[in-house]
Design an enzyme around this catalytic site. Structure first.
Site, PDB file in Angstrom:
ATOM      1  CB  SER A   8      21.449  68.843  -2.784  1.00 16.19           C
ATOM      2  OG  SER A   8      19.763  68.463  -2.623  1.00 16.19           O
ATOM      3  CG  HIS A  31      23.520  66.865   0.434  1.00 11.70           C
ATOM      4  ND1 HIS A  31      24.262  67.663   1.398  1.00 11.70           N
ATOM      5  CD2 HIS A  31      22.400  67.518   0.946  1.00 11.70           C
ATOM      6  CE1 HIS A  31      23.939  68.489   2.095  1.00 11.70           C
ATOM      7  NE2 HIS A  31      22.414  68.506   1.708  1.00 11.70           N
ATOM      8  CG  ASP A  33      18.765  68.357   0.738  1.00 13.01           C
ATOM      9  OD1 ASP A  33      19.787  69.059   2.402  1.00 13.01           O
ATOM     10  OD2 ASP A  33      19.214  68.696  -0.183  1.00 13.01           O
ATOM     11  CG  MET A  35      14.072  69.928   4.447  1.00 17.39           C
ATOM     12  SD  MET A  35      13.833  71.017   3.133  1.00 17.39           S
ATOM     13  CE  MET A  35      15.318  71.682   2.164  1.00 17.39           C
ATOM     14  CG  HIS A  64      21.560  69.355   5.667  1.00 17.98           C
ATOM     15  ND1 HIS A  64      21.224  70.405   4.429  1.00 17.98           N
ATOM     16  CD2 HIS A  64      21.757  69.954   6.365  1.00 17.98           C
ATOM     17  CE1 HIS A  64      21.661  71.677   4.506  1.00 17.98           C
ATOM     18  NE2 HIS A  64      21.070  71.094   6.321  1.00 17.98           N
ATOM     19  CG  MET A  66      17.564  71.764   6.290  1.00 19.00           C
ATOM     20  SD  MET A  66      17.968  71.970   4.873  1.00 19.00           S
ATOM     21  CE  MET A  66      18.527  70.246   4.406  1.00 19.00           C
ATOM     22  CG  MET A 135      23.621  75.656   6.052  1.00 18.75           C
ATOM     23  SD  MET A 135      23.244  74.428   4.695  1.00 18.75           S
ATOM     24  CE  MET A 135      21.784  75.373   3.471  1.00 18.75           C
ATOM     25  N   GLY A 140      16.049  75.148   3.198  1.00 13.74           N
ATOM     26  CA  GLY A 140      14.653  74.836   2.642  1.00 13.74           C
ATOM     27  C   GLY A 140      14.511  73.963   1.444  1.00 13.74           C
ATOM     28  N   GLY A 142      16.022  74.700  -2.556  1.00 12.31           N
ATOM     29  CA  GLY A 142      16.936  74.191  -3.802  1.00 12.31           C
ATOM     30  C   GLY A 142      16.665  75.186  -5.117  1.00 12.31           C
ATOM     31  CG  ASP A 173      23.601  72.566   0.759  1.00 16.93           C
ATOM     32  OD1 ASP A 173      23.165  72.743   0.153  1.00 16.93           O
ATOM     33  OD2 ASP A 173      22.715  71.670   1.961  1.00 16.93           O
ATOM     34  N   GLY A 174      24.078  74.940  -0.917  1.00 14.82           N
ATOM     35  CA  GLY A 174      23.382  76.477  -1.660  1.00 14.82           C
ATOM     36  C   GLY A 174      23.564  77.045  -2.561  1.00 14.82           C
ATOM     37  N   GLY A 195      22.773  70.866  -6.356  1.00 18.03           N
ATOM     38  CA  GLY A 195      21.379  70.089  -6.510  1.00 18.03           C
ATOM     39  C   GLY A 195      20.886  70.562  -8.072  1.00 18.03           C
TER      40      GLY A 195
HETATM   41  C1  DX5 Z   1      18.587  73.458   0.495  1.00 20.24           C
HETATM   42  C2  DX5 Z   1      19.416  72.322   0.861  1.00 20.24           C
HETATM   43  C3  DX5 Z   1      20.252  72.433  -0.273  1.00 20.24           C
HETATM   44  C4  DX5 Z   1      19.737  72.224  -1.845  1.00 20.24           C
HETATM   45  C5  DX5 Z   1      20.558  73.566  -2.164  1.00 20.24           C
HETATM   46  O1  DX5 Z   1      18.798  73.884   1.708  1.00 20.24           O
HETATM   47  O2  DX5 Z   1      19.729  72.141   2.040  1.00 20.24           O
HETATM   48  O3  DX5 Z   1      21.322  70.752  -0.857  1.00 20.24           O
HETATM   49  O4  DX5 Z   1      19.293  70.926  -2.161  1.00 20.24           O
HETATM   50  O5  DX5 Z   1      20.168  73.406  -4.035  1.00 20.24           O
HETATM   51  P1  DX5 Z   1      20.517  74.068  -4.684  1.00 20.24           P
HETATM   52  O6  DX5 Z   1      22.412  73.313  -4.831  1.00 20.24           O
HETATM   53  O7  DX5 Z   1      20.171  74.157  -6.012  1.00 20.24           O
HETATM   54  O8  DX5 Z   1      21.089  75.468  -4.105  1.00 20.24           O
HETATM   55 ZN    ZN Z   2      20.828  70.452   2.075  1.00 20.60          ZN
END
Ligand code: DX5
Ligand code: ZN
Length: 222
Positions: A8, A31, A33, A35, A64, A66, A135, A140, A142, A173-174, A195
């Site tokens: 990510s 990836h 994100d 938002m 992705h 959001m 998820m 929201g 990382g 993811d997460g 990420g």
């Molecule tokens: C969070 C994102 C993720 C985020 C994951 O809402 O969708 O893609 O970047 O981050 P890590 O891997 O640090 O949990």
């Molecule tokens: Zn994501």
């Protein structure tokens, strides 16, 4: 089944995105994100930036979304050059219609589930999707810690995909890192987003290889 790694870029340096995309050139996807500060309490980037990312990235883009009202916006991300577009089940009125439109536009269509969203309503519809994103944190931000209670959902999904003889991918993811990647892959996830684990590593390329190797081992049984 082989594991696919999708770092990510939320944890990349947003003022040096092209450089940071090249740092993950050995990954399977990048990836991205998106938002909107409504569906989640954070704001990242939108269409014009995704378009440029798709132009300069050495690997295909896994978007992705959001964002609220995915029915209105998702197709635009397909046209912006994404290879895969994930929208949230909680943010669409007509997930099957939207997935069909995305596929018709030539991209992989994927539906995402927040930790508290049940997978059961989708089990009979899995053939309509190329991927389901489970998820493993609340979307929201990382750097959050992995929610163990999401694992049964991954297991139920994998069992259903196998039973129906489908090729639907399962993304998580997460909180995915060396310490958790084997657990999620063992449960049946084959597309791993990470990420902070990737971009926080001293050697980004080596981290991608390490995550892939751990996941491949754990996926062996599937
Ligand atoms: C969070 C994102 C993720 C985020 C994951 O809402 O969708 O893609 O970047 O981050 P890590 O891997 O640090 O949990
Ligand atoms: Zn994501």
């Amino acid at each position: 089944m082989r594991a696919l790694i999708s770092p990510s870029i939320l944890s990349a340096d947003f003022t040096n995105l092209e450089r940071d995309l090249h740092r993950i050139a050995r990954a399977d996807y990048a990836h991205v994100d998106v938002m909107d500060n409504h569906f989640v309490p954070n704001l990242t980037l939108g269409l014009p930036v995704v378009k440029r990312i798709a132009e300069v990235s050495p690997v295909p883009i896994d978007v992705h979304l959001m964002i609220e009202d995915a029915d209105r916006w998702a197709l635009d991300y397909a046209q912006a050059g994404a290879a895969s577009v994930t929208f949230h089940a909680e943010a669409t009125q007509a997930p099957v219609k939207l997935a069909r439109e995305l596929r018709a536009a030539g991209v992989r269509a994927s539906v995402a589930l927040r930790p508290a969203t049940p997978v059961e309503p989708f089990l009979d519809l899995l053939g309509e999707f190329d991927m389901v994103l489970v998820m493993t944190v609340e979307p929201g931000f990382g750097g959050q810690s992995f929610i163990e209670g999401t694992l049964p959902k991954v297991r139920r999904l994998r069992a259903s995909i196998t039973e129906q003889g489908l090729d639907t991918w399962i993304q998580v993811d997460g909180g995915v890192a060396r310490s958790t990647v084997a657990t999620v892959a063992e449960a049946g996830a084959n597309v791993l987003v990470a990420g902070s684990a990737v971009y926080g590593a001293a050697d980004v390329a080596a981290e991608i290889d390490a995550l892939r190797a751990l996941a491949d081992d754990a996926l062996g049984a599937h």
